[in-house]
Enzyme design. Sequence first.
Site, PDB file in Angstrom:
ATOM      1  N   SER A 135       0.339  -3.846   3.830  1.00  0.00           N
ATOM      2  CA  SER A 135       1.571  -4.591   3.615  1.00  0.00           C
ATOM      3  C   SER A 135       2.386  -4.480   4.900  1.00  0.00           C
ATOM      4  CB  SER A 135       2.319  -3.967   2.437  1.00  0.00           C
ATOM      5  OG  SER A 135       3.577  -4.560   2.258  1.00  0.00           O
ATOM      6  N   LYS A 161      -1.082  -8.507   3.775  1.00  0.00           N
ATOM      7  CA  LYS A 161       0.066  -9.018   3.000  1.00  0.00           C
ATOM      8  C   LYS A 161       1.267  -8.945   3.915  1.00  0.00           C
ATOM      9  CE  LYS A 161       2.852  -6.512  -0.426  1.00  0.00           C
ATOM     10  NZ  LYS A 161       2.779  -5.746  -1.690  1.00  0.00           N
ATOM     11  N   GLU A 213       3.445 -12.851  -4.230  1.00  0.00           N
ATOM     12  CA  GLU A 213       3.887 -11.743  -5.079  1.00  0.00           C
ATOM     13  C   GLU A 213       5.393 -11.818  -5.337  1.00  0.00           C
ATOM     14  OE1 GLU A 213       2.574  -8.012  -3.428  1.00  0.00           O
ATOM     15  OE2 GLU A 213       3.741  -6.827  -4.853  1.00  0.00           O
ATOM     16  N   ASP A 238       4.928  -8.046  -9.688  1.00  0.00           N
ATOM     17  CA  ASP A 238       5.015  -6.618  -9.363  1.00  0.00           C
ATOM     18  C   ASP A 238       6.228  -6.070 -10.137  1.00  0.00           C
ATOM     19  OD1 ASP A 238       5.532  -4.148  -8.167  1.00  0.00           O
ATOM     20  OD2 ASP A 238       5.653  -4.869  -6.122  1.00  0.00           O
ATOM     21  N   GLY A 290       1.429  -0.164  -3.758  1.00  0.00           N
ATOM     22  CA  GLY A 290       1.865   1.069  -3.105  1.00  0.00           C
ATOM     23  C   GLY A 290       3.374   1.040  -2.953  1.00  0.00           C
TER      24      GLY A 290
HETATM   25  O1  OSB Z   1       6.793  -4.587  -3.191  1.00  0.00           O
HETATM   26  O2  OSB Z   1       4.884  -3.806  -2.951  1.00  0.00           O
HETATM   27  C1  OSB Z   1       6.090  -3.716  -2.748  1.00  0.00           C
HETATM   28  C2  OSB Z   1       6.889  -0.798  -0.419  1.00  0.00           C
HETATM   29  C3  OSB Z   1       8.027  -0.303  -1.017  1.00  0.00           C
HETATM   30  C4  OSB Z   1       8.531  -0.923  -2.124  1.00  0.00           C
HETATM   31  C5  OSB Z   1       7.901  -2.055  -2.635  1.00  0.00           C
HETATM   32  C6  OSB Z   1       6.744  -2.547  -2.062  1.00  0.00           C
HETATM   33  C7  OSB Z   1       6.250  -1.926  -0.915  1.00  0.00           C
HETATM   34  C8  OSB Z   1       5.090  -2.401  -0.178  1.00  0.00           C
HETATM   35  C9  OSB Z   1       4.361  -1.407   0.692  1.00  0.00           C
HETATM   36  O3  OSB Z   1       4.731  -3.543  -0.160  1.00  0.00           O
HETATM   37  C10 OSB Z   1       3.114  -0.907   0.077  1.00  0.00           C
HETATM   38  C11 OSB Z   1       2.586   0.301   0.796  1.00  0.00           C
HETATM   39  O4  OSB Z   1       2.066   0.132   1.902  1.00  0.00           O
HETATM   40  O5  OSB Z   1       2.698   1.422   0.260  1.00  0.00           O
HETATM   41 MG    MG Z   2       5.556  -5.972  -4.214  1.00  0.00          MG
END
Ligand code: OSB
Ligand code: MG
Length: 369
Positions: A135, A161, A213, A238, A290
Amino acid sequence: MHIEAVDLSVVRLPLVRAFETSFGRMSAREFVLVAVHGEGAVGWGECVADVDPFYSAETTTSAWHVLTKYLVPAVLGGRFASARAMTDAWPPVRGHRMAKAALEMAAWDLHARIEGRPLCELLGASIRPIASGVSIGIQPSIEALLERVGAELAEGYQRIKIKIKPGWDHAPVEAIRARFGSIALMVDANAAYTPAEQADLAALDAFDLMMIEQPLDEEDLIQHARLQASLRTRICLDESITGPQAATDALDLEACRVINIKPGRMGGYGPSLGVHRVARDRNIPLWHGGMLESGIGRAHNLHLATLPGFTLPGDIAASRRYFVPDLIEPAIEVGKDGFVAVPNGPGIGVEPVADRVRAATLTMERHRL
Ligand code: OSB
Ligand code: MG
């Protein structure tokens, strides 16, 4: 499982790179760490709540409040056949799923360690390599973004992502497609759009994304259903998937076609297994999210992701993308093939390094009878 003591700490770890999303910019993680002691073993859990209530309503402080005042006192000294039996003994606390998850997941780890088995086996699965994606936060420029995407692909990650928000959506996606072609690509809006901005999201249909998402607010299932009906691209929820009932409602309404499971957000393994079941029964693809966890939460996530049904690459990446050093040994690593190995020792299979935990600790309380 006899719960003899519970240590609660607030720890602070600087991030290797600041992480910017539609809801803000994070340069460190400050979270509640839970250690549950019993029968000569220690189970670990990590609360995913942030200091600020921008991703979700919970915060580090609210989790501390709910854990110290309600959840920990209810289980101290208790003997439970399982973590599920432990949560059955909780007082009727509404919401506060992140606080609940931290203690619930620590209890699952403790139970698995007492039995000397990897946690995934208690969850009904077995060790297998986990397909990993990354991400990438909002970047200061398109050039900076392309550089990051190139670096992550070179590490082996199987899908990219990117975080989007109004004004940072079409151009970055177009630039990535132009530079990197048909890579597995998706976007995450973290609820930054309103139904009135539907045209901005529809414009992304041209890029063959794996999914979009959480475009709209957490509570807007009906608006998500309307949006999904107008898009070619799949919506993944999510924030909206707070548990099995929300997953059932979202799928009944056709508000999404993919689900992102995060046990740390949903209240732990109990509710996550419920969401997993709902999605599996309807053939809805799952992937594991995550929350910038340290190695403790990251190892937990890997164990859950071994369940069948997690068919899409998740957001469980290597420790060194986030923290150097991580709190744990061995660090979690990604192979050049883009798979992460699940630690195969008892419980979550990794050990927090005491000196590193101590150095990161801001406050700590030991609770015992
Ligand atoms: O929306 O998925 C999410 C991180 C913190 C809070 C929300 C999100 C995220 C990430 C990072 O997208 C995911 C990761 O690399 O742990
Ligand atoms: Mg998310």
